[in-house]
Write an enzyme that holds these catalytic residues in place. Structure first.
Site, PDB file in Angstrom:
ATOM      1  N   HIS A   1      -0.048  17.450  27.472  1.00 21.74           N
ATOM      2  CA  HIS A   1      -0.311  16.430  28.486  1.00 21.74           C
ATOM      3  C   HIS A   1      -0.929  15.182  27.837  1.00 21.74           C
ATOM      4  O   HIS A   1      -1.991  14.726  28.254  1.00 21.74           O
ATOM      5  CB  HIS A   1      -1.255  16.960  29.565  1.00 21.74           C
ATOM      6  CG  HIS A   1      -0.599  17.849  30.566  1.00 21.74           C
ATOM      7  ND1 HIS A   1      -1.254  18.374  31.659  1.00 21.74           N
ATOM      8  CD2 HIS A   1       0.668  18.307  30.666  1.00 21.74           C
ATOM      9  CE1 HIS A   1      -0.425  19.130  32.373  1.00 21.74           C
ATOM     10  NE2 HIS A   1       0.747  19.106  31.782  1.00 21.74           N
TER      11      HIS A   1
ATOM     12  N   HIS B   1      -0.716  18.136  37.092  1.00 22.06           N
ATOM     13  CA  HIS B   1       0.244  18.108  35.989  1.00 22.06           C
ATOM     14  C   HIS B   1       0.850  16.708  36.028  1.00 22.06           C
ATOM     15  O   HIS B   1       0.754  16.017  37.034  1.00 22.06           O
ATOM     16  CB  HIS B   1       1.269  19.214  36.174  1.00 22.06           C
ATOM     17  CG  HIS B   1       0.646  20.577  36.008  1.00 22.06           C
ATOM     18  ND1 HIS B   1       1.162  21.548  35.190  1.00 22.06           N
ATOM     19  CD2 HIS B   1      -0.485  21.097  36.546  1.00 22.06           C
ATOM     20  CE1 HIS B   1       0.389  22.617  35.244  1.00 22.06           C
ATOM     21  NE2 HIS B   1      -0.618  22.373  36.071  1.00 22.06           N
TER      22      HIS B   1
HETATM   23  C1  LIG Z   1       6.247  21.860  27.351  1.00 25.53           C
HETATM   24  C2  LIG Z   1       5.826  20.952  28.462  1.00 25.53           C
HETATM   25  C3  LIG Z   1       5.568  21.484  29.721  1.00 25.53           C
HETATM   26  C4  LIG Z   1       5.172  20.643  30.742  1.00 25.53           C
HETATM   27  N1  LIG Z   1       4.997  21.160  31.979  1.00 25.53           N
HETATM   28  C5  LIG Z   1       4.771  20.335  33.021  1.00 25.53           C
HETATM   29  C6  LIG Z   1       4.751  20.843  34.337  1.00 25.53           C
HETATM   30  O1  LIG Z   1       4.929  22.034  34.573  1.00 25.53           O
HETATM   31  N2  LIG Z   1       4.551  19.970  35.358  1.00 25.53           N
HETATM   32  C7  LIG Z   1       4.355  18.637  35.128  1.00 25.53           C
HETATM   33  O2  LIG Z   1       4.182  17.885  36.079  1.00 25.53           O
HETATM   34  N3  LIG Z   1       4.339  18.129  33.879  1.00 25.53           N
HETATM   35  C8  LIG Z   1       4.578  18.946  32.830  1.00 25.53           C
HETATM   36  N4  LIG Z   1       4.638  18.435  31.566  1.00 25.53           N
HETATM   37  C9  LIG Z   1       4.368  17.006  31.370  1.00 25.53           C
HETATM   38  C10 LIG Z   1       5.450  16.075  31.917  1.00 25.53           C
HETATM   39  O3  LIG Z   1       6.702  16.695  31.951  1.00 25.53           O
HETATM   40  C11 LIG Z   1       5.515  14.810  31.052  1.00 25.53           C
HETATM   41  O4  LIG Z   1       4.220  14.278  30.902  1.00 25.53           O
HETATM   42  C12 LIG Z   1       6.379  13.737  31.671  1.00 25.53           C
HETATM   43  O5  LIG Z   1       7.648  14.259  32.004  1.00 25.53           O
HETATM   44  C13 LIG Z   1       6.529  12.578  30.685  1.00 25.53           C
HETATM   45  O6  LIG Z   1       7.306  11.564  31.265  1.00 25.53           O
HETATM   46  P1  LIG Z   1       7.589  10.231  30.435  1.00 25.53           P
HETATM   47  O7  LIG Z   1       8.417   9.358  31.293  1.00 25.53           O
HETATM   48  O8  LIG Z   1       6.327   9.707  29.915  1.00 25.53           O
HETATM   49  O9  LIG Z   1       8.408  10.689  29.147  1.00 25.53           O
HETATM   50  P2  LIG Z   1       9.724  11.550  29.000  1.00 25.53           P
HETATM   51  O10 LIG Z   1      10.115  12.189  30.258  1.00 25.53           O
HETATM   52  O11 LIG Z   1       9.509  12.419  27.818  1.00 25.53           O
HETATM   53  O12 LIG Z   1      10.842  10.463  28.669  1.00 25.53           O
HETATM   54  C14 LIG Z   1      10.927   9.777  27.440  1.00 25.53           C
HETATM   55  C15 LIG Z   1      12.385   9.592  27.098  1.00 25.53           C
HETATM   56  O13 LIG Z   1      12.496   8.598  26.097  1.00 25.53           O
HETATM   57  C16 LIG Z   1      13.459   9.005  25.165  1.00 25.53           C
HETATM   58  N5  LIG Z   1      13.150   8.275  23.931  1.00 25.53           N
HETATM   59  C17 LIG Z   1      12.040   8.399  23.160  1.00 25.53           C
HETATM   60  N6  LIG Z   1      12.100   7.515  22.142  1.00 25.53           N
HETATM   61  C18 LIG Z   1      13.270   6.843  22.288  1.00 25.53           C
HETATM   62  C19 LIG Z   1      13.886   5.803  21.553  1.00 25.53           C
HETATM   63  N7  LIG Z   1      13.310   5.248  20.470  1.00 25.53           N
HETATM   64  N8  LIG Z   1      15.096   5.346  21.961  1.00 25.53           N
HETATM   65  C20 LIG Z   1      15.694   5.866  23.060  1.00 25.53           C
HETATM   66  N9  LIG Z   1      15.152   6.855  23.787  1.00 25.53           N
HETATM   67  C21 LIG Z   1      13.935   7.328  23.411  1.00 25.53           C
HETATM   68  C22 LIG Z   1      13.307  10.502  25.072  1.00 25.53           C
HETATM   69  O14 LIG Z   1      14.441  11.116  24.524  1.00 25.53           O
HETATM   70  C23 LIG Z   1      13.037  10.853  26.528  1.00 25.53           C
HETATM   71  O15 LIG Z   1      14.235  11.108  27.212  1.00 25.53           O
HETATM   72  C24 LIG Z   1       5.005  19.246  30.508  1.00 25.53           C
HETATM   73  C25 LIG Z   1       5.253  18.721  29.243  1.00 25.53           C
HETATM   74  C26 LIG Z   1       5.678  19.557  28.234  1.00 25.53           C
HETATM   75  C27 LIG Z   1       5.980  18.956  26.899  1.00 25.53           C
END
Ligand SMILES: Cc1cc2nc3c(=O)[nH]c(=O)nc-3n(C[C@H](O)[C@H](O)[C@H](O)COP(=O)(O)OP(=O)(O)OC[C@H]3O[C@@H](n4cnc5c(N)ncnc54)[C@H](O)[C@@H]3O)c2cc1C
Length: 599
Positions: A532, A575
């Site tokens: 997280h 979460h």
């Molecule tokens: C193992 C695990 C379990 C979890 N369990 C839960 C849960 O049960 N419930 C909950 O609410 N949260 C959970 N979380 C946390 C939650 O899922 C994440 O915090 C959230 O989805 C992150 O969203 P985001 O938009 O920040 O990033 P992400 O959803 O990770 O999106 C980032 C995107 O950017 C892309 N990217 C990165 N760098 C580049 C680049 N240079 N060029 C192009 N594309 C790129 C990646 O491929 C990815 O698709 C969990 C996280 C993990 C790792």
């Protein structure tokens, strides 16, 4: 000329131009893509490093977690060696796919405590951010499916008014929710020690034992990831929305000739590496175009740093010319340490659990200990801040900034009668085991994520600095004792038998005080990251080490935003996905308002 795979239309990468270029088709990125493309006049590009996983059955299976973690779509980063825990290297997971980390996560859908979001505005300087202002966006995202009577008997409950039923993200209770009256056993156990049953933890009050909702379609039995929720349903009808898969953003390209009217740097496009390995620039259409980094809390800081936005003390040794001196980029990382206690059970539990307990400081510490701890923390804020500043990269932060942030932190959980949970337990009765995975929600130690190479494809150094401050060890030790106390309370105690598996376990130290060094030894050898990470591009005033303003705009740049988990200015008790969706919904709404208003 280069064509890359675009899901909804063939688009010429270098010849077409866009009003918005969104880096990262993940949780936040696809919310923005969906909402901004509702204005047909706006042309939106999404750049996603991964592929589509629409038909990957491990992803779609609502029982797929934790099998998703071993899929090749997991970035599976390694942290830097953790110097306060014997140089242990931790795995950091993240989804590399359209849908981002929601394609691999645990699917738990839990928001936050009301006062945490209020503090984003009141204490952390973000105008327009409070629980009441964010709550409509939690509702807007959600397509909640009400549980039937059979599930209600197994603990699935909800409050009217806490859930949206028309939104894109399907939520509900797993139809496989553990039976055999696990819910009844746990409710009685908790109530017996003064911890209430919380019918629905999604209304801004989280304390208690609860059956948690998940991001899933309970009828179709399919995971509701961000792509299934926000992209696929609209893809065919939005010719103004282009998604470039298997395409990695390398850096932001600046317009060397132009500054905004207020003297800010202006971006003109994004340099990308395509699937074939060619390097291209995707360009903004004109001076009103914007770039939004939604690459996640681990990659967005590096994208800024590789583009010259960050701390010159990090950039210059790597040969990167600073464009904007913004020392908060990548600093301020807050993550949570996760640890487990597992018992053998005399019952063979079937079904799939989704049960959580949220404990406040007053639930964990007896009143006398709590008041000693409170005084100790208040007296030591300055010392904690010095410790953090001394170990931070040069010029990253200051004593007064850290004192302010730590005081905020302490006030959130240690103010008398605070309802903000300090720790969370996820219960997993599975087969002949009953396990508890748990974590402290608000570690005081701070870390950072920085690039180590001018090559943008190199993963960054992830430095969470777990247990840098002894206080964090004490908080997790005290939580561990509470978890053990719950296991030994009736009726749960009658369902467990002494552990026979050779798991690293604290059973032999259960009776020791939480400050006993043997607790520290067990914790430091057994914990992992809770995955997280937040606050690496924090939404806060610049003078508090903030990276983006209350609209997600990067300071010093006229047309670049960051919107993802790294934007959250502080840890939450929930979460993260629910709040990441809500933040992206709110910022998208703000952008649409600006555009409709004629910007
Ligand atoms: C193992 C695990 C379990 C979890 N369990 C839960 C849960 O049960 N419930 C909950 O609410 N949260 C959970 N979380 C946390 C939650 O899922 C994440 O915090 C959230 O989805 C992150 O969203 P985001 O938009 O920040 O990033 P992400 O959803 O990770 O999106 C980032 C995107 O950017 C892309 N990217 C990165 N760098 C580049 C680049 N240079 N060029 C192009 N594309 C790129 C990646 O491929 C990815 O698709 C969990 C996280 C993990 C790792």
């Amino acid at each position: 000329m280069c064509y890359t795979k675009s899901l909804n239309k063939a688009t010429n990468l270098t010849h077409d131009t866009f009003d918005f270029i969104i880096i990262g088709g993940g949780t936040a990125g696809l919310v923005l893509a969906n909402r901004l493309s509702t204005l047909p006049s706006l042309r939106i590009a999404v750049i996603e490093a991964g592929d589509s996983v629409l038909n990957n059955s491990v992803v779609t299976d609502i029982l797929g977690f934790p099998n998703t973690i071993s899929l090749p779509i997991n970035y599976a980063y390694s942290s830097a060696p953790q110097k306060y825990t014997d140089d242990r290297v931790l795995q950091y997971s993240g989804g590399r796919a359209l849908g981002g980390t929601t394609t691999i996560n645990g699917m738990t859908y839990l928001r936050a405590e009301r006062e945490q979001i209020d503090s984003w505005g009141e204490f952390l300087g973000n105008e327009g951010w409070s629980w009441d202002e964010l709550f409509p966006y939690y509702l807007k995202q959600e397509g909640f499916e009400r549980p039937g009577q059979e599930l209600e008997d197994r603990g699935a409950a909800f409050e009217e008014g806490f859930h949206g039923e028309e939104g894109p993200v399907a939520t509900g209770f797993t139809p496989y929710l553990t039976g055999q009256d696990f819910f009844g056993v746990m409710r009685e156990t908790h109530e017996g020690v003064g911890i209430p049953w919380n019918r629905d933890a999604n209304g801004g009050r989280m304390r208690g034992f609860t059956a948690a909702t998940q991001t899933l379609n309970a009828t179709a039995l399919v995971r509701a990831d961000a792509a299934r929720s926000y992209y696929y349903p609209v893809a065919a009808e939005r010719p103004n929305l282009s998604v470039f898969l298997n395409t990695t953003a390398l850096r932001i390209v600046w317009d060397e000739e132009r500054r905004s009217s207020s003297g800010e740097v202006v971006a003109r496009g994004v340099e990308v590496e395509t699937q074939s390995g060619s390097i291209e620039v995707i360009s903004l259409s004109d001076e009103t175009g914007e770039i939004i980094s939604s690459a996640g809390s681990i990659r967005s800081p590096g994208l800024l740093e590789n583009s010259g936005v960050g701390n010159p003390s990090i950039l210059e040794p790597l040969g990167i010319t600073p464009v904007i001196d913004l020392p908060g980029v990548g600093g301020g990382l807050q993550d949570q340490p996760n640890i487990q206690i597992i018992y053998n059970s005399s019952t063979n539990w079937t079904g799939f659990p989704s049960f959580a307990t949220f404990l406040t400081a007053a639930d964990i510490f007896p009143p006398s200990d709590l008041s000693v701890l409170r005084d100790e923390i208040t007296a030591n804020i300055s010392a904690y801040a010095s410790t953090i500043v001394a170990s931070s990269p040069r010029d990253e932060t200051t004593q007064s900034i850290q004192e302010h942030l730590l005081a905020h932190h302490a006030s959130q959980i240690f103010t008398p009668n605070s309802t903000i949970p300090l720790a969370e337990i996820i219960w997993f009765p599975m087969g002949t085991l009953i396990g508890a995975a748990y974590w402290t929600l608000f570690p005081f130690s701070r870390g950072n994520i920085h690039i180590t190479s001018p090559n943008s494809t190199h993963p960054p150094a992830i430095q969470p600095n777990f247990f840098h401050l002894d206080l964090d060890t004490h908080l997790l030790a005290a939580t561990s004792k509470k978890v053990l106390a719950l296991f030994s309370s009736p009726p749960l105690s009658s369902y467990i038998t002494p552990p026979t598996t050779p798991l690293a376990s604290p059973f032999d130290i259960a009776e020791l005080g939480y400050r006993d060094p043997r607790w520290a030894t067990w914790i430091k050898g057994s914990y992992g990251s809770n995955n997280h990470p937040v606050a690496t591009c924090a939404m806060m005033p610049r003078e508090l080490n903030g990276v983006v303003d209350a609209g997600g705009r990067v300071y010093g740049v006229s047309n670049v935003r960051v919107v993802d988990a790294g934007t959250l200015p502080a840890q939450l008790s929930g979460h993260l996905s629910a709040s990441v969706y809500a933040v992206a919904e709110k910022i998208a709404d703000g952008i649409l308002g600006e555009r409709k208003g004629g910007r």
